[in-house]
Structures are given as structure tokens and as C-alpha cells.
Write a protein that holds these residues in place. Structure first.
Motif, PDB file in Angstrom:
ATOM      1  N   PHE A 260       0.828  -1.207   0.000  1.00  0.00           N
ATOM      2  CA  PHE A 260       0.000   0.000   0.000  1.00  0.00           C
ATOM      3  C   PHE A 260       0.862   1.257   0.000  1.00  0.00           C
ATOM      4  N   TRP A 261       1.855   1.312   0.905  1.00  0.00           N
ATOM      5  CA  TRP A 261       2.699   2.501   1.030  1.00  0.00           C
ATOM      6  C   TRP A 261       3.601   2.698  -0.178  1.00  0.00           C
ATOM      7  N   MET A 262       4.029   1.602  -0.778  1.00  0.00           N
ATOM      8  CA  MET A 262       5.009   1.691  -1.854  1.00  0.00           C
ATOM      9  C   MET A 262       4.404   1.897  -3.235  1.00  0.00           C
ATOM     10  N   VAL A 263       3.191   1.369  -3.447  1.00  0.00           N
ATOM     11  CA  VAL A 263       2.622   1.388  -4.800  1.00  0.00           C
ATOM     12  C   VAL A 263       1.246   2.045  -4.862  1.00  0.00           C
ATOM     13  N   ILE A 264       0.314   1.550  -4.072  1.00  0.00           N
ATOM     14  CA  ILE A 264      -1.077   1.988  -4.199  1.00  0.00           C
ATOM     15  C   ILE A 264      -1.246   3.465  -3.849  1.00  0.00           C
ATOM     16  N   LEU A 265      -0.765   3.870  -2.662  1.00  0.00           N
ATOM     17  CA  LEU A 265      -0.908   5.272  -2.244  1.00  0.00           C
ATOM     18  C   LEU A 265      -0.164   6.231  -3.173  1.00  0.00           C
TER      19      LEU A 265
ATOM     20  N   THR B 205      -0.496  10.509  -7.052  1.00  0.00           N
ATOM     21  CA  THR B 205       0.048  10.996  -8.320  1.00  0.00           C
ATOM     22  C   THR B 205      -1.079  11.359  -9.280  1.00  0.00           C
ATOM     23  N   VAL B 206      -2.054  10.471  -9.413  1.00  0.00           N
ATOM     24  CA  VAL B 206      -3.203  10.727 -10.287  1.00  0.00           C
ATOM     25  C   VAL B 206      -3.965  11.959  -9.804  1.00  0.00           C
ATOM     26  N   LEU B 207      -4.165  12.062  -8.498  1.00  0.00           N
ATOM     27  CA  LEU B 207      -4.920  13.183  -7.929  1.00  0.00           C
ATOM     28  C   LEU B 207      -4.231  14.514  -8.223  1.00  0.00           C
ATOM     29  N   PHE B 208      -2.935  14.587  -7.959  1.00  0.00           N
ATOM     30  CA  PHE B 208      -2.222  15.857  -8.132  1.00  0.00           C
ATOM     31  C   PHE B 208      -2.032  16.198  -9.603  1.00  0.00           C
TER      32      PHE B 208
END
Length: 248
Positions: free
Chosen positions: A20-25, A30-33
């Protein structure tokens, strides 16, 4: 060292929280910003923003691996694993390398996934892939080297989490990972040159554009490797003190 390496790799690959910390979040943010900052921008400006955000957020999030490194060392110390291994012929150097190298692999995989996401979804250019490859290895070496040092310096897991957030988020802010470095005050631009995040981000961007000169590449490589080596040497010095705190 091999047994320590294999055990650590198995634990990392089975840790869903690490995924989760390394890939998903990182992908979600990234998509959001990118969506926020490219809204209404022209095509050329949009691509420039994306080429800054993809490596910027990659550099920022690789530093969160330090939390996992701190956690595993603290658990080994408190559960008696460190003391038991110290009673075997395994040297302190091989013990640290066996714990360290798996995290380097994990960070390299993280960088590949995040850059691959940028390429597939946003068509980010990778015009100097060989230089990007070596820079990625250097960044993984730097981050995990610093993580190794912190894991042996902090006394509690919460302290490690707090310091990691300061390094990851504070370093991102000061290094131009959130705001283009040219837009920052001159004093902060000077401060940024003392941080590994700055060198990694600038080199990644230039390599993606195909404008990274060999002189700048080797300078960035040298700076990043120096941080990693410094972390390992500090960990070696700190290890005897860390061992004294370990449960028997």
C-alpha cells in the motif's frame, strides 16, 4: 548473510501494508495531483507538469521504506532475534547487508512500477533509459542506506516513523518535489542542493527529457552514493550500541 536476505525478502513480499505505502498510495496521489495541476493547462505545459510530478512523487515515496526498515530492526531487537544472530559466526557487516539488500530490491521494484505507470498512463518520455536505470539504483542505495542508519539510531518505532515523515515530506518540500525549484526563494534553492532528493529529482527529469549531460549524471550519482555510504558507515558504528539494547 544469504539466509537473512531470503527471510527478509519473504517478509517484505508478504507484507500487504508495504504494498500500500510503496505502490497503491503513490499512484493514487500521483493521479490526484496530476488531475489538479493540469486542469485547464495546454498540452505542452501539461506534459511538463506530469514530467515533474511523476519523478517527484516517486522520489518522495521511496523514502517511506525507511519506516519498514526501522520496524523490522526494532522488532528483531525486542524479540531477541538480533541477540541470537550475534551469538552465531555471522559478522555484523553481513547481518546488516543481509537486512539492507532486500530493501534495495524493493525500492528498485517500486521505482520501476511508478515509472512504468507514468509511461503507460501519461506517456512520460524516457529518452535516456540507461541513465535512468543507474540513477534508480543509486537512489535505492541512498534511501536504504539512510534507512539502515536510522533503524539503528532510533530507540522506538514511533520515533522512526516521525523522523521518516520529516525526511520524506520536509525533503520533498525543500527539494522542489512539490513546487518547481525555480519558483522557490534563492535561499531554499541553495538548501536544496544539500539534499539527495534534489539531485535525484533533477537528474530524473533531465534524463526523461533526454537532456542529462554525463557530467551532471556522474555528479548526481556521486552525491547519491555518498549519502548511502555515509548511512552504512554510520550504521556500522552504531551497531554495537544497538546490540547492547537487544533482548537476550
Amino acid at each position: 548473510m544469504g539466509a537473512v536476505f531470503i527471510l527478509e525478502m519473504k517478509k517484505n513480499l508478504q507484507d500487504r501494508g508495504l504494498l500500500f505505502w510503496m505502490v497503491i498510495l503513490p499512484i493514487i496521489l500521483t493521479v490526484l495531483f496530476i488531475t489538479v495541476f493540469t486542469s485547464g493547462a495546454e498540452k505542452i505545459a501539461k506534459q511538463e507538469i506530469i514530467t515533474s510530478i511523476i519523478p517527484g512523487y516517486t522520489v518522495m515515496f521511496v523514502f517511506f521504506i525507511i519506516i519498514s526498515m526501522v520496524s523490522t530492526f526494532i522488532k528483531d531487537r525486542d524479540l531477541g532475534m538480533t541477540a541470537r544472530l550475534a551469538s552465531t559466526p555471522l559478522s555484523s557487516k553481513n547481518y546488516l547487508l543481509g537486512k539492507w539488500i532486500p530493501y534495495m530490491f524493493m525500492v528498485c521494484i517500486q521505482i520501476i512500477i511508478l515509472f512504468g505507470f507514468g509511461k503507460v498512463v501519461y506517456d512520460v518520455q524516457m529518452k535516456q533509459p540507461i541513465l535512468l536505470f543507474y540513477l534508480s539504483i543509486a537512489l535505492a542505495f541512498t534511501v536504504t542506506g539512510l534507512g539502515l542508519a536510522m533503524a539503528l539510531l532510533v530507540k522506538t518505532e514511533n520515533m522512526g516513523i516521525a523522523l521518516t515523515q520529516v525526511i520524506a515530506l520536509g525533503g520533498a518540500l525543500l527539494s522542489g518535489l512539490w513546487v518547481p525549484i525555480e519558483m522557490m526563494p534563492e535561499i531554499l534553492q541553495t538548501v536544496a542542493t544539500f539534499l539527495p532528493q534534489y539531485w535525484a529529482h533533477q537528474s530524473f527529469q533531465d534524463a526523461m527529457h533526454g537532456t542529462l549531460m554525463l557530467e551532471d549524471f556522474f555528479t548526481s550519482l556521486l552525491v547519491l552514493m555518498a549519502f548511502g555510504c555515509g548511512g552504512f558507515l554510520l550504521a556500522m558504528v552504531r551497531y554495537p550500541y544497538f546490540l547492547k539494547q537487544a533482548r537476550g
